[in-house]
Write a protein that holds these residues in place. Sequence first.
Motif, mmCIF file in Angstrom:
data_model
loop_
_atom_site.group_PDB
_atom_site.id
_atom_site.type_symbol
_atom_site.label_atom_id
_atom_site.label_comp_id
_atom_site.label_asym_id
_atom_site.label_seq_id
_atom_site.Cartn_x
_atom_site.Cartn_y
_atom_site.Cartn_z
ATOM 1 N N LEU A 48 0.841 -1.190 0.000
ATOM 2 C CA LEU A 48 0.000 0.000 0.000
ATOM 3 C C LEU A 48 0.881 1.246 0.000
ATOM 4 N N GLY A 50 0.145 4.229 0.179
ATOM 5 C CA GLY A 50 -0.333 5.322 1.026
ATOM 6 C C GLY A 50 0.034 5.180 2.492
ATOM 7 N N THR A 51 0.753 4.121 2.857
ATOM 8 C CA THR A 51 1.079 3.906 4.255
ATOM 9 C C THR A 51 2.582 4.011 4.470
ATOM 10 N N LYS A 70 0.608 3.547 9.820
ATOM 11 C CA LYS A 70 0.644 4.960 9.488
ATOM 12 C C LYS A 70 1.218 5.722 10.680
ATOM 13 N N GLU A 72 2.083 9.522 12.501
ATOM 14 C CA GLU A 72 1.817 10.957 12.531
ATOM 15 C C GLU A 72 2.740 11.580 13.555
ATOM 16 N N GLU A 118 -9.400 -5.555 13.099
ATOM 17 C CA GLU A 118 -10.722 -5.653 12.468
ATOM 18 C C GLU A 118 -10.920 -7.072 11.980
ATOM 19 N N ASP A 124 -16.050 -4.228 16.728
ATOM 20 C CA ASP A 124 -14.689 -3.920 17.149
ATOM 21 C C ASP A 124 -14.568 -3.853 18.666
ATOM 22 N N PHE A 161 0.038 4.259 14.136
ATOM 23 C CA PHE A 161 -1.260 3.592 14.086
ATOM 24 C C PHE A 161 -1.105 2.288 13.333
ATOM 25 N N ASP A 163 -3.122 -0.717 11.854
ATOM 26 C CA ASP A 163 -4.458 -1.231 11.550
ATOM 27 C C ASP A 163 -4.312 -2.646 11.023
ATOM 28 N N LEU A 165 -6.070 -5.907 9.641
ATOM 29 C CA LEU A 165 -7.316 -6.375 9.047
ATOM 30 C C LEU A 165 -7.214 -7.852 8.750
ATOM 31 N N LYS C 48 -8.823 1.359 -3.741
ATOM 32 C CA LYS C 48 -8.570 -0.085 -3.762
ATOM 33 C C LYS C 48 -9.454 -0.779 -2.746
ATOM 34 N N ALA C 92 -10.423 0.707 6.303
ATOM 35 C CA ALA C 92 -9.176 0.644 7.057
ATOM 36 C C ALA C 92 -8.736 2.045 7.448
ATOM 37 N N GLY C 93 -8.168 2.145 8.639
ATOM 38 C CA GLY C 93 -7.727 3.452 9.129
ATOM 39 C C GLY C 93 -6.681 4.083 8.234
ATOM 40 N N PHE C 94 -5.914 3.241 7.557
ATOM 41 C CA PHE C 94 -4.826 3.781 6.750
ATOM 42 C C PHE C 94 -5.265 4.091 5.324
ATOM 43 N N SER C 96 -7.159 6.489 3.983
ATOM 44 C CA SER C 96 -7.164 7.868 3.489
ATOM 45 C C SER C 96 -5.811 8.521 3.791
ATOM 46 N N VAL C 97 -5.601 9.697 3.238
ATOM 47 C CA VAL C 97 -4.302 10.346 3.396
ATOM 48 C C VAL C 97 -4.037 10.637 4.873
ATOM 49 N N ASP C 98 -4.997 11.300 5.517
ATOM 50 C CA ASP C 98 -4.889 11.494 6.959
ATOM 51 C C ASP C 98 -5.647 10.364 7.618
ATOM 52 N N ARG C 99 -4.990 9.754 8.563
ATOM 53 C CA ARG C 99 -5.633 8.611 9.187
ATOM 54 C C ARG C 99 -6.899 9.043 9.908
ATOM 55 N N ARG C 101 -10.206 7.256 11.803
ATOM 56 C CA ARG C 101 -10.803 5.996 12.217
ATOM 57 C C ARG C 101 -12.317 6.131 12.241
ATOM 58 N N ARG C 102 -12.966 5.201 11.609
ATOM 59 C CA ARG C 102 -14.420 5.171 11.628
ATOM 60 C C ARG C 102 -14.853 3.932 12.376
ATOM 61 N N GLY C 103 -15.701 4.135 13.356
ATOM 62 C CA GLY C 103 -16.204 2.988 14.094
ATOM 63 C C GLY C 103 -17.228 2.248 13.264
ATOM 64 N N LEU C 141 -8.974 -0.519 1.258
ATOM 65 C CA LEU C 141 -7.552 -0.396 1.562
ATOM 66 C C LEU C 141 -7.022 0.985 1.227
#
Lengths: 380, 297, 277
Positions: A48, A50-51, A70, A72, A118, A124, A161, A163, A165, C48, C92-94, C96-99, C101-103, C141
């Motif tokens: 990926l 983006g990570t 990820k 920050e 997840e 969760d 972070f 994640d 899955l 993706k 997945a938390g990763f 989007s560009v800025d992480r 988190r959606r429950g 993803l």
Amino acid sequence: MAQQQQHVLLSPAELAYLHSSLSLTPPIRPDGRSATQFRPLSAETGILPGTNGSARVCFADGTEAIVGVKAEIERTKRRWDDDGVYRENAQQHQEQEGEGKEGEGQEGSGDWVELTVEIPGLRDDDSGTAFLGRMLGEALLADGGFVGRLRVNRRFHWKVFLDILLISPPLSYPLPLLSLTTHLALLATRLPKLKSEGDEDPFFDDDWAAARYLYARDPVTKKVVERPPVTLLVMAVGGNIIFDPSKEELAVADVALAVSIGDDATATKTKEDEMEVDSSSGRNLKLLSIRTVDPPSRLTPPGVANAANSAYGHAQVVNTAATQKMPEARQTESEAVEGVWKPPRGGAKASVMGALVQKVLVKGGVADEVLDALEGVDTS
Amino acid sequence: MPREAEPSLNEKQFVLQALQDSIRLDGRELEQYRPLELTFGDQYGVADVTLGKTRVLAKASAELTVPYADRPLDGIFNIATELSPMTSPAFEVNRPTETEVLISRLLEKTVRRSGALDTESLCLVAGQKCWSIRVDVHVLSHDGNLIDAACFAVVAALRHFRKPDTSMEGGVLTVYTPAEREPVPLSWLHSPFCVTWSFFGEDGDIAVLDATWMEEQVSSGSCTISLNKHGEICQIAKLGGVPVEAVSLLQCTNVALIKAKDMSSKLDRWLTEDAKRRDKGGLLAELSAENDRVPDI
Amino acid sequence: MPLDTSTYGLALLRVDGRRWNELRRIHAQIRTQAAADGSSYLEMGHTKVMCVVTGPSEPGPRRGAAGGAAGGGGGAGGQSKDAEVVVNIVIAGFSSVDRKRRGRGDKRTLEMQSTLANTLAATLHTHLFPHSQINISLHVLSQDGSLLAALINAATLACVDAGIPMTDYVTACTAGSTSTYAANDEGADPLLDLNHQEEQELPGLTVATLGDSDRVVALVCESRVQISRLEGMLAVGVDGCKQVREILDQVIKAQGQKMILEGTVDKGTGLNDMDLD
């Protein structure tokens, strides 16, 4: 784990058969593996873009996991200093009680890592998911060096972070899979190169090629020097110790353990000179954490011995009376009978636990093998 | 979880067959709404909407809070939807059903995301003080087409609502009680209305407006279109269901515009009537006289 | 993040260099996952998604509280004559560009789950599997616009892989309009397949159609737009869906061919009337 997915649809007879074949020396496993053999897996990293780091692992039974890391930048708490005056005060304060600072720094650093698991079909906040997350996070934090890697300077740190899955339906207990995937993702994780110096507001090199790995590598050979921990699932049946149990095997486990191990890199370096001659693998494994996993075998239905079966005339009179009197009587009775399934009761013996851990840590043993195999994965 | 009793096979067939002959159980045309009624409460910002046997109550309220850190210049605007067991035994408190989630998303998209309320005007001191406007939607009786009724109630409540007047003098924020100064209306930009089509049959070729609960249960799909009287679409939601020709969807949109304009003028009329009613007895005049004297004290 | 759309009028090229009627690169795979009944992986540009289908199978224990909202069930419950389609989306938390988190309780995700479940329930022949459940779990993803469309396409592919009988492909794509709402520009052009930047700035809609027809299964518009522009956007979107269908069809056929060559599928079992040229 949640009952729903761990619920094993095996009859007492099948369980008894599994149990006795696994108790043989050497054990016979349903899929023909040896006791220490892992299921074959395929792995890739950096999937990926983006990570900061990512990995995907597929086991041969089709279970699959993806982990993305990820990072920050975050202001380290307790140093709420925007102007110089405050900071000086804060620094003096820290210098005065240097030890206290050390301690607190370690304490707060646990929040620098956020780990989420997840699993499809599970909420969760499900206990099983939370337990998995705790176990994986615990191993990571027990390896004391990890949070230290996230320090940028005195005022800032990276917040990581993770994640995790599980892509496939949870066929077997997903802990080893998730742990191996997390391990690879962390190995592949890179953080931008710091360009600022000291405690000033950090700024970073835009060039991704210059980014440093979270886990240091040998500058020449590009080989990984340090590695994150891995958590292995081990179980004991009878006198046998079996690694990487499948769902069916777990259903007859006497004890199941999640053992987290790390590679003590610093120790390796110092000892390297002495050990070079006599040991092919220069690893210095250390035990990070152990958790007992409640094996689903405890919830399986017990078998009924022929002698206790009322369908057989000769025992009828005695046993119907006995079972009616006290339900436990039947179980105590069937305990002695060979070849009749009885769910394990009570805890594990200390000697068994010791043997389990010993087996993991022994040089050239399973943990070594797993780490060797993971080294083979291209994480660049 | 208790479930709503499903209509019997006979009932379903009867309703469908009648619809195929363009006949509805209550004798309406396919594109005709049930009588829409609106009553305002004694307080400002309470709207009670009835659409046939469907009845929805919306209440707007305001309180002073701190704006969100990431949006220091905006006020806060929320719509809370609650389907209580009073409506139907299938709804339970604190356990949002799919219907409830979808309704609140639709209201949110229609009213909040389309910018009907100017949230910037709710901000009093940047980053420190702002109004938080909240609309509570209560469904009192469910006989189909909750969305259109709820949306109408929300818009009516917000347009009817008056928030306390405020003033800023030398960095001191004063909030006036209704006795001191007449409360002021919200800064309202446009009024969106939801129009819901229900589709029937295998091919979805029968399109019906304002379906009753019975019709909703036998329908094979629905599409909610939100528009304002200026011909702007605020939201379209056809969330799955039977496939419908693209051309007929466009026709549905055009009819929906007519209905939305109709609702808009109805609401305008009711609002003016209510304002007149409240003005009776020179209440407004009396208050303004009082206000004149306030600065002298 | 203001997007400079003013250059579009000059070169007629979008931010990522596409013309108005161009789709982004679509890459899809099916049978990516051995343990599932059906699976797929789909990329639409940088969006993706992965999809895993299990079932039709015996419905698991009702998840009680979560069943109503989190399950997003389409069709009726297990006691009905139709199979229940249960969709589960994990963003997945990763991704989007800025992480972020959606429950599981996120209303947007719930709405998408329900949309997907109802979209698929209308197309799958659920009446063939009474008292059973089709579980579709989707993993996001990476996100770069057109998320709902990508999810629908991935789910369609996975259902084909799982061998669940269905009327036709359900394919989806997004369409937008070149100028913002505020510009009130009558001469605005429609755009096909919006990326994240365009989705933020311009009005757009997601449309899903059934097979080769003009019949719309799902239509979701979440931005304010003049009614006159709807027709153009819808036409472009429906046309885009047809293009997507062609691409998905090729993916399925290529995989089918491969499986026959590998001997995974006997040539005589129902696949012989498939056009394999």
